[in-house]
Design a protein around this motif. Sequence first.
Motif, PDB file in Angstrom:
ATOM      1  N   LYS A 150       0.811  -1.217   0.000  1.00 53.85           N
ATOM      2  CA  LYS A 150       0.000   0.000   0.000  1.00 53.85           C
ATOM      3  C   LYS A 150       0.846   1.270   0.000  1.00 53.85           C
ATOM      4  O   LYS A 150       0.465   2.282  -0.600  1.00 53.85           O
ATOM      5  CB  LYS A 150      -0.939   0.000   1.212  1.00 53.85           C
ATOM      6  N   GLU A 151       1.998   1.209   0.693  1.00 52.56           N
ATOM      7  CA  GLU A 151       2.831   2.414   0.749  1.00 52.56           C
ATOM      8  C   GLU A 151       3.458   2.745  -0.606  1.00 52.56           C
ATOM      9  O   GLU A 151       3.971   3.849  -0.814  1.00 52.56           O
ATOM     10  CB  GLU A 151       3.927   2.274   1.803  1.00 52.56           C
ATOM     11  N   ASN A 152       3.429   1.800  -1.553  1.00 53.14           N
ATOM     12  CA  ASN A 152       3.983   2.038  -2.886  1.00 53.14           C
ATOM     13  C   ASN A 152       2.948   2.599  -3.865  1.00 53.14           C
ATOM     14  O   ASN A 152       3.274   2.868  -5.020  1.00 53.14           O
ATOM     15  CB  ASN A 152       4.560   0.749  -3.465  1.00 53.14           C
ATOM     16  N   VAL A 153       1.711   2.717  -3.404  1.00 53.28           N
ATOM     17  CA  VAL A 153       0.651   3.292  -4.236  1.00 53.28           C
ATOM     18  C   VAL A 153       0.165   4.568  -3.546  1.00 53.28           C
ATOM     19  O   VAL A 153      -0.392   4.512  -2.449  1.00 53.28           O
ATOM     20  CB  VAL A 153      -0.518   2.298  -4.433  1.00 53.28           C
ATOM     21  N   TYR A 154       0.387   5.714  -4.173  1.00 54.25           N
ATOM     22  CA  TYR A 154       0.042   6.979  -3.522  1.00 54.25           C
ATOM     23  C   TYR A 154      -0.226   8.061  -4.571  1.00 54.25           C
ATOM     24  O   TYR A 154       0.143   7.913  -5.750  1.00 54.25           O
ATOM     25  CB  TYR A 154       1.171   7.433  -2.584  1.00 54.25           C
ATOM     26  N   CYS A 155      -0.874   9.122  -4.136  1.00 58.90           N
ATOM     27  CA  CYS A 155      -1.206  10.248  -5.017  1.00 58.90           C
ATOM     28  C   CYS A 155      -0.595  11.536  -4.485  1.00 58.90           C
ATOM     29  O   CYS A 155      -0.530  11.745  -3.274  1.00 58.90           O
ATOM     30  CB  CYS A 155      -2.717  10.427  -5.134  1.00 58.90           C
ATOM     31  N   LYS A 156      -0.167  12.389  -5.399  1.00 56.89           N
ATOM     32  CA  LYS A 156       0.208  13.762  -5.084  1.00 56.89           C
ATOM     33  C   LYS A 156      -0.856  14.656  -5.716  1.00 56.89           C
ATOM     34  O   LYS A 156      -0.994  14.682  -6.946  1.00 56.89           O
ATOM     35  CB  LYS A 156       1.596  14.085  -5.643  1.00 56.89           C
ATOM     36  N   LEU A 157      -1.595  15.352  -4.875  1.00 58.05           N
ATOM     37  CA  LEU A 157      -2.750  16.111  -5.346  1.00 58.05           C
ATOM     38  C   LEU A 157      -2.601  17.599  -5.069  1.00 58.05           C
ATOM     39  O   LEU A 157      -2.042  18.000  -4.049  1.00 58.05           O
ATOM     40  CB  LEU A 157      -4.023  15.603  -4.672  1.00 58.05           C
ATOM     41  N   THR A 158      -3.089  18.410  -5.990  1.00 57.89           N
ATOM     42  CA  THR A 158      -3.326  19.829  -5.740  1.00 57.89           C
ATOM     43  C   THR A 158      -4.796  20.078  -6.082  1.00 57.89           C
ATOM     44  O   THR A 158      -5.499  19.170  -6.528  1.00 57.89           O
ATOM     45  CB  THR A 158      -2.428  20.727  -6.602  1.00 57.89           C
ATOM     46  N   ASN A 159      -5.248  21.287  -5.896  1.00 61.16           N
ATOM     47  CA  ASN A 159      -6.660  21.543  -6.188  1.00 61.16           C
ATOM     48  C   ASN A 159      -6.984  21.479  -7.678  1.00 61.16           C
ATOM     49  O   ASN A 159      -8.149  21.414  -8.067  1.00 61.16           O
ATOM     50  CB  ASN A 159      -7.089  22.902  -5.617  1.00 61.16           C
ATOM     51  N   LYS A 160      -5.925  21.434  -8.552  1.00 56.99           N
ATOM     52  CA  LYS A 160      -6.175  21.376  -9.996  1.00 56.99           C
ATOM     53  C   LYS A 160      -5.366  20.293 -10.712  1.00 56.99           C
ATOM     54  O   LYS A 160      -5.284  20.302 -11.946  1.00 56.99           O
ATOM     55  CB  LYS A 160      -5.856  22.737 -10.628  1.00 56.99           C
ATOM     56  N   SER A 161      -4.779  19.362  -9.980  1.00 59.89           N
ATOM     57  CA  SER A 161      -3.979  18.331 -10.645  1.00 59.89           C
ATOM     58  C   SER A 161      -3.885  17.085  -9.773  1.00 59.89           C
ATOM     59  O   SER A 161      -4.133  17.122  -8.565  1.00 59.89           O
ATOM     60  CB  SER A 161      -2.575  18.850 -10.960  1.00 59.89           C
ATOM     61  N   MET A 162      -3.515  15.972 -10.412  1.00 60.78           N
ATOM     62  CA  MET A 162      -3.272  14.726  -9.680  1.00 60.78           C
ATOM     63  C   MET A 162      -2.116  13.969 -10.315  1.00 60.78           C
ATOM     64  O   MET A 162      -1.905  14.009 -11.520  1.00 60.78           O
ATOM     65  CB  MET A 162      -4.514  13.832  -9.653  1.00 60.78           C
ATOM     66  N   GLU A 163      -1.329  13.321  -9.454  1.00 58.23           N
ATOM     67  CA  GLU A 163      -0.286  12.397  -9.889  1.00 58.23           C
ATOM     68  C   GLU A 163      -0.490  11.093  -9.140  1.00 58.23           C
ATOM     69  O   GLU A 163      -0.451  11.075  -7.906  1.00 58.23           O
ATOM     70  CB  GLU A 163       1.121  12.932  -9.563  1.00 58.23           C
ATOM     71  N   LEU A 164      -0.705  10.025  -9.874  1.00 56.97           N
ATOM     72  CA  LEU A 164      -0.812   8.700  -9.262  1.00 56.97           C
ATOM     73  C   LEU A 164       0.512   7.979  -9.462  1.00 56.97           C
ATOM     74  O   LEU A 164       0.996   7.856 -10.593  1.00 56.97           O
ATOM     75  CB  LEU A 164      -1.951   7.903  -9.903  1.00 56.97           C
ATOM     76  N   HIS A 165       1.107   7.515  -8.358  1.00 59.86           N
ATOM     77  CA  HIS A 165       2.379   6.781  -8.409  1.00 59.86           C
ATOM     78  C   HIS A 165       2.146   5.333  -7.971  1.00 59.86           C
ATOM     79  O   HIS A 165       1.523   5.080  -6.931  1.00 59.86           O
ATOM     80  CB  HIS A 165       3.408   7.421  -7.472  1.00 59.86           C
ATOM     81  N   ILE A 166       2.653   4.402  -8.744  1.00 61.11           N
ATOM     82  CA  ILE A 166       2.625   2.979  -8.393  1.00 61.11           C
ATOM     83  C   ILE A 166       4.057   2.481  -8.539  1.00 61.11           C
ATOM     84  O   ILE A 166       4.545   2.265  -9.643  1.00 61.11           O
ATOM     85  CB  ILE A 166       1.670   2.195  -9.311  1.00 61.11           C
ATOM     86  N   ASP A 167       4.746   2.348  -7.421  1.00 64.16           N
ATOM     87  CA  ASP A 167       6.184   2.062  -7.436  1.00 64.16           C
ATOM     88  C   ASP A 167       6.458   0.565  -7.330  1.00 64.16           C
ATOM     89  O   ASP A 167       5.804  -0.162  -6.579  1.00 64.16           O
ATOM     90  CB  ASP A 167       6.883   2.782  -6.271  1.00 64.16           C
ATOM     91  N   ASN A 168       7.455   0.142  -8.099  1.00 64.64           N
ATOM     92  CA  ASN A 168       7.998  -1.219  -8.037  1.00 64.64           C
ATOM     93  C   ASN A 168       6.942  -2.294  -8.336  1.00 64.64           C
ATOM     94  O   ASN A 168       6.805  -3.269  -7.616  1.00 64.64           O
ATOM     95  CB  ASN A 168       8.650  -1.481  -6.673  1.00 64.64           C
ATOM     96  N   LEU A 169       6.217  -2.105  -9.411  1.00 64.99           N
ATOM     97  CA  LEU A 169       5.349  -3.152  -9.953  1.00 64.99           C
ATOM     98  C   LEU A 169       6.076  -3.763 -11.142  1.00 64.99           C
ATOM     99  O   LEU A 169       6.321  -3.082 -12.143  1.00 64.99           O
ATOM    100  CB  LEU A 169       3.998  -2.571 -10.393  1.00 64.99           C
ATOM    101  N   ASP A 170       6.444  -5.034 -11.019  1.00 67.06           N
ATOM    102  CA  ASP A 170       7.249  -5.709 -12.056  1.00 67.06           C
ATOM    103  C   ASP A 170       8.518  -4.913 -12.356  1.00 67.06           C
ATOM    104  O   ASP A 170       8.908  -4.734 -13.523  1.00 67.06           O
ATOM    105  CB  ASP A 170       6.430  -5.900 -13.338  1.00 67.06           C
ATOM    106  N   ASN A 171       9.129  -4.400 -11.276  1.00 64.42           N
ATOM    107  CA  ASN A 171      10.387  -3.650 -11.370  1.00 64.42           C
ATOM    108  C   ASN A 171      10.256  -2.359 -12.186  1.00 64.42           C
ATOM    109  O   ASN A 171      11.214  -1.884 -12.788  1.00 64.42           O
ATOM    110  CB  ASN A 171      11.498  -4.524 -11.971  1.00 64.42           C
ATOM    111  N   LYS A 172       9.059  -1.789 -12.196  1.00 66.79           N
ATOM    112  CA  LYS A 172       8.828  -0.511 -12.874  1.00 66.79           C
ATOM    113  C   LYS A 172       8.067   0.424 -11.936  1.00 66.79           C
ATOM    114  O   LYS A 172       7.277  -0.023 -11.111  1.00 66.79           O
ATOM    115  CB  LYS A 172       8.014  -0.696 -14.161  1.00 66.79           C
ATOM    116  N   ASP A 173       8.319   1.727 -12.085  1.00 69.83           N
ATOM    117  CA  ASP A 173       7.572   2.754 -11.370  1.00 69.83           C
ATOM    118  C   ASP A 173       6.608   3.402 -12.362  1.00 69.83           C
ATOM    119  O   ASP A 173       7.033   4.069 -13.308  1.00 69.83           O
ATOM    120  CB  ASP A 173       8.507   3.819 -10.784  1.00 69.83           C
ATOM    121  N   HIS A 174       5.302   3.191 -12.145  1.00 70.23           N
ATOM    122  CA  HIS A 174       4.284   3.720 -13.053  1.00 70.23           C
ATOM    123  C   HIS A 174       3.769   5.058 -12.517  1.00 70.23           C
ATOM    124  O   HIS A 174       3.594   5.219 -11.316  1.00 70.23           O
ATOM    125  CB  HIS A 174       3.122   2.738 -13.182  1.00 70.23           C
TER     126      HIS A 174
END
Length: 237
Positions: free
Chosen positions: A106-130
């Motif tokens: 769960k700690e490898n799946v997180y969002c960086k949000l502002t009031n007008k944008s979003m970044e979804l990070h999924i780290d180390n899935l099949d040795n890739k950071d999405h």
Amino acid sequence: MSDSKVNELKSDVDELKDLLKQAKRKKVQDLLSLEIRKLETEVIALKESSKDAAPMEAASVPTTSASSAPAPKKRYQVKINGYGWDQNDKFIKVFVTLKNVETVPKENVYCKLTNKSMELHIDNLDNKDHILIINKLLHNINVEDSYWKQKNDTVIVYLAKDMQCVKWSHMTEIEKKFDDQRSNRFKTDDKDNVDPQESIMSLMKNMYESGDDDMKRMISKAWYEGQQKKKLDTLDL
């Protein structure tokens, strides 16, 4: 061998000290003092080297085994371009499909949000950071009330609407701008009896040349999806 060398140097130092006591001339005293300091320094160096010899030999063993182990694979970042979205009165729901994403901590799946944008990070899935980046959302979101969930092969991001019950016509300002300009161009073309298909291509070209990176990505995606649909329609015939 180092111990005997140390003892021998100590004897030399003791004898030089006896001579120093007997010396009368200043120059002779200085020479003897200098030699004594040199020998004392050499004694200290020999003692230190004898202390470090055993640990250094022991440390060399794991170093050899570590060098033979394979180096870990380097992860690299992958940008997510495709996603789906839906809405209700309270949330904009963004759907991202990735195989086995539910196995990621769960700690490898997180969002960086502002009031007008979003970044979804999924780290180390099949040795890739999405990463999925959506900038210039159509309306403001409430960052504190937003959240995300992992499900089978899917991550759902719940973006809380800042103004509840307001229906979003598009996900981003750029998509709305593109559709508005296309609609306005159609109205003009109808009056002038211009080929609508030619007008679309001209509009997309102008917007691509004058647009920012987000606009260019969106137009490229729309053009690609249009070409794929055209191929499928041809096959159906």
